[in-house]
Design a protein around this motif. Structure first.
Motif, PDB file in Angstrom:
ATOM      1  N   UNK A 102       0.816  -1.219   0.000  1.00  0.00           N
ATOM      2  CA  UNK A 102       0.000   0.000   0.000  1.00  0.00           C
ATOM      3  C   UNK A 102       0.848   1.266   0.000  1.00  0.00           C
ATOM      4  N   UNK A 103       2.173   1.113  -0.159  1.00  0.00           N
ATOM      5  CA  UNK A 103       3.058   2.272  -0.053  1.00  0.00           C
ATOM      6  C   UNK A 103       3.008   3.161  -1.281  1.00  0.00           C
ATOM      7  N   UNK A 104       2.746   2.578  -2.464  1.00  0.00           N
ATOM      8  CA  UNK A 104       2.920   3.371  -3.680  1.00  0.00           C
ATOM      9  C   UNK A 104       1.972   4.557  -3.820  1.00  0.00           C
ATOM     10  N   UNK A 105       0.685   4.482  -3.401  1.00  0.00           N
ATOM     11  CA  UNK A 105      -0.155   5.682  -3.562  1.00  0.00           C
ATOM     12  C   UNK A 105       0.361   6.878  -2.766  1.00  0.00           C
ATOM     13  N   UNK A 106       0.788   6.636  -1.531  1.00  0.00           N
ATOM     14  CA  UNK A 106       1.308   7.740  -0.714  1.00  0.00           C
ATOM     15  C   UNK A 106       2.600   8.286  -1.308  1.00  0.00           C
ATOM     16  N   UNK A 107       3.526   7.404  -1.682  1.00  0.00           N
ATOM     17  CA  UNK A 107       4.794   7.850  -2.255  1.00  0.00           C
ATOM     18  C   UNK A 107       4.560   8.642  -3.540  1.00  0.00           C
TER      19      UNK A 107
END
Length: 207
Positions: free
Chosen positions: A54-59
């Motif tokens: 789930x890290x990619x949307x925030x990054x």
């Protein structure tokens, strides 16, 4: 950096400290993401894509917001002409004050957006011949530090490396300060950052 005078170099180091301070607060708030170090966020994005976390949307959102901040800061600088530095810094101060206000209101998302926009905009303070001095990231600065040290070892100017070391030390000292103050004030620690940016705008008007 060597093309700027001593007062401008000291201001740049102070602004790097401001960036380190805000980045430390953002890192602690976001649990390992950055408000100014987009290389780190790019790596987090890549790992997120590879591992389907789930890290990619925030990054991705942080990176896009940072670029928008650069665009906004550059636009303010171009419109301000000779008053570039002070107007960009006044804009940064406004964004950091907004981030602090969002924090008090309990909106971590709003505070994060305003912080990242401010850090993107800060990089537009110094520009000469189309090139900017990166104030919120240090990889290029450390490369230049190493290159200037090599030049010194080969008989070149003795202290051409010093401005780059000063920038790095500024960012690290600011990050240490931010990490110490955040547990005490939370996102309220952004109020001193906003005040500092406004103070630096006044200083820039006299350089």
């Amino acid at each position: 950096m060597n093309r700027f005078d001593r007062r401008s170099r000291l201001l740049a180091a102070a602004l790097a400290a401001l960036a380190g301070y805000v980045d430390a607060i953002g890192f602690l708030t976001l649990g390992g993401f950055f408000t100014s170090f987009m290389s780190g966020n790019s790596t987090r994005l890549a790992i997120g894509i590879a591992n389907q976390t789930s890290a990619e949307p925030l990054a991705a959102g942080l990176i896009a917001t940072f670029v928008i901040g650069v665009v906004a800061g550059s636009y303010v600088g171009v419109r301000a002409k000779a008053r570039r530095a002070q107007m960009v810094l006044a804009f940064v101060a406004l964004l950091l004050a907004a981030a602090a206000a969002f924090g008090i209101a309990g909106s971590t998302e709003g505070a994060t957006i305003a912080m990242v926009l401010a850090m993107g905009a800060e990089n537009a303070v110094f520009e000469r011949d189309g090139e900017v001095v990166g104030l919120t990231y240090m990889t290029g600065t450390l490369v230049k530090l190493g290159q200037r040290l090599t030049t010194t070892l080969l008989g070149g100017p003795r202290f051409a490396w010093a401005p780059y070391l000063l920038l790095w030390l500024g960012l690290v000292s600011g990050a240490v300060t931010g990490a110490l103050i955040f547990p005490l004030l939370g996102l309220g620690a952004l109020w001193p950052a906003a005040a500092a940016a406004l103070g630096f705008a006044v200083v820039a008007s006299r350089i």
